[in-house]
Write an enzyme that holds these catalytic residues in place. Structure first.
Site, PDB file in Angstrom:
ATOM      1  N   GLY A 298       3.411   2.198  10.728  1.00  0.00           N
ATOM      2  CA  GLY A 298       4.416   3.239  10.520  1.00  0.00           C
ATOM      3  C   GLY A 298       5.223   3.599  11.748  1.00  0.00           C
TER       4      GLY A 298
ATOM      5  CG  ASN B 155      -1.720   1.247   1.381  1.00  0.00           C
ATOM      6  OD1 ASN B 155      -1.816   2.051   0.451  1.00  0.00           O
ATOM      7  ND2 ASN B 155      -2.314   1.424   2.549  1.00  0.00           N
TER       8      ASN B 155
ATOM      9  CE  LYS C 210       0.011   3.002   4.891  1.00  0.00           C
ATOM     10  NZ  LYS C 210       0.203   3.032   6.339  1.00  0.00           N
TER      11      LYS C 210
ATOM     12  CG  HIS D 115      -5.478   1.848   5.734  1.00  0.00           C
ATOM     13  ND1 HIS D 115      -4.970   2.752   6.645  1.00  0.00           N
ATOM     14  CD2 HIS D 115      -4.457   0.992   5.450  1.00  0.00           C
ATOM     15  CE1 HIS D 115      -3.705   2.460   6.889  1.00  0.00           C
ATOM     16  NE2 HIS D 115      -3.362   1.392   6.170  1.00  0.00           N
TER      17      HIS D 115
HETATM   18  O1  LIG Z   1      -1.414  -0.445   4.646  1.00  0.00           O
HETATM   19  C1  LIG Z   1      -0.360  -0.659   5.241  1.00  0.00           C
HETATM   20  C2  LIG Z   1      -0.241  -0.489   6.648  1.00  0.00           C
HETATM   21  O2  LIG Z   1      -0.891   0.631   7.129  1.00  0.00           O
HETATM   22  C3  LIG Z   1       1.118  -0.722   7.238  1.00  0.00           C
HETATM   23  O3  LIG Z   1       1.974   0.375   7.042  1.00  0.00           O
HETATM   24  P1  LIG Z   1       3.494   0.244   7.508  1.00  0.00           P
HETATM   25  O4  LIG Z   1       4.006  -1.024   6.899  1.00  0.00           O
HETATM   26  O5  LIG Z   1       4.156   1.474   6.953  1.00  0.00           O
HETATM   27  O6  LIG Z   1       3.485   0.176   8.986  1.00  0.00           O
END
Ligand SMILES: O=C[C@H](O)COP(=O)(O)O
Length: 245
Positions: free
Chosen positions: A167, A12, A14, A93
């Protein structure tokens, strides 16, 4: 009991990724790892990503509107995603639930709309740190599952993402991951029977090459939803390799 299914790694991106980032997607698509990889880039890159990935990596959206079309400035429908070549979409999400105040009912409506458009849907659930500290993590996830999922599990994938692990570099212990995934599995089986037994449940939240084997090796973990580490091809491919080891 874990379902006998190949692991799935979903990246993802984002709100990250300009056109130049497609070089990383190209790197992922050339590696052809044993583990299935899907990528959800920002809407602006979906069309180009679909062409570049050429079917070797499924491309998807990070969200969709519950309506097919209409006066919803700035929104994207599931039909538009499918029309652009997307194969899946993420709904619910925690960043959407928090930033856009999305409710379980809205997540359910989006999920139903996405499936009607022919997309596979990754429905996200997960507790905040305060809910875990209060011992309400399982009940929180139960409520989210009960109200966010449609009446059948066709083309539905669950992603468990503890909000406090997203994150942050922090993750639950392997035991806590196993316990929550068992809880989710039990919920799905109780509601959907055999379909619940076979459904994929992904873990998400600070998955990195260094912790992927441990986290993804837990029972009922069918893969990962990866944020930050999915932006770099070598990083995501290392996670994929760990998942299939
Ligand atoms: O969609 C993915 C998650 O929110 C995990 O994000 P991350 O791997 O940056 O912690």
């Amino acid at each position: 009991m874990s379902p006998p299914m190949q692991p799935l790694i979903v990246g993802n991106w984002k709100m990250n990724g300009l056109v130049a980032a497609l070089g990383e997607l190209w790197g992922m698509s050339q590696a052809r790892p044993e583990t299935e990889i899907w990528i959800a880039p920002p809407f602006t890159l979906i069309d180009r990503a679909v062409s570049l990935a050429a079917g070797r990596i499924a491309i998807g959206g990070q969200d969709c509107h519950h309506s097919t079309s209409g006066a919803h400035t700035g929104c994207i429908s599931a039909a538009m995603l499918a029309d652009s070549g997307a194969k899946f979409v993420i709904t619910g999400h925690s960043e959407r639930r928090t930033d856009n105040h999305e409710t379980d009912a809205q997540v359910r409506a989006k999920t139903i709309a996405a499936r009607a458009a022919g997309l596979t849907v990754i429905v996200c659930v997960g507790e905040t740190e305060a809910q875990r500290d209060a011992g309400a993590h399982e009940s929180t996830v139960t409520e989210q599952l009960d109200a966010s999922l449609p009446d059948d599990l066709t083309d539905i994938i669950i992603a468990y993402e503890p909000v406090w692990a997203i994150g942050t570099g922090r993750t639950p212990t392997p035991e806590d991951v196993a316990a929550m995934h068992a809880h989710i599995r039990a919920n799905l089986v109780a509601r959907f029977g055999e379909a619940g037994q076979g459904a994929r449940i992904l873990y998400g939240g600070s998955v990195k090459p260094e912790n992927a084997a441990l986290l993804l090796g837990q029972p009922n973990v069918g893969g990962a939803l990866v944020g930050g580490a999915s932006l770099i091809a070598t990083s995501l491919l290392a996670i994929a390799a760990a998942a299939s080891a």
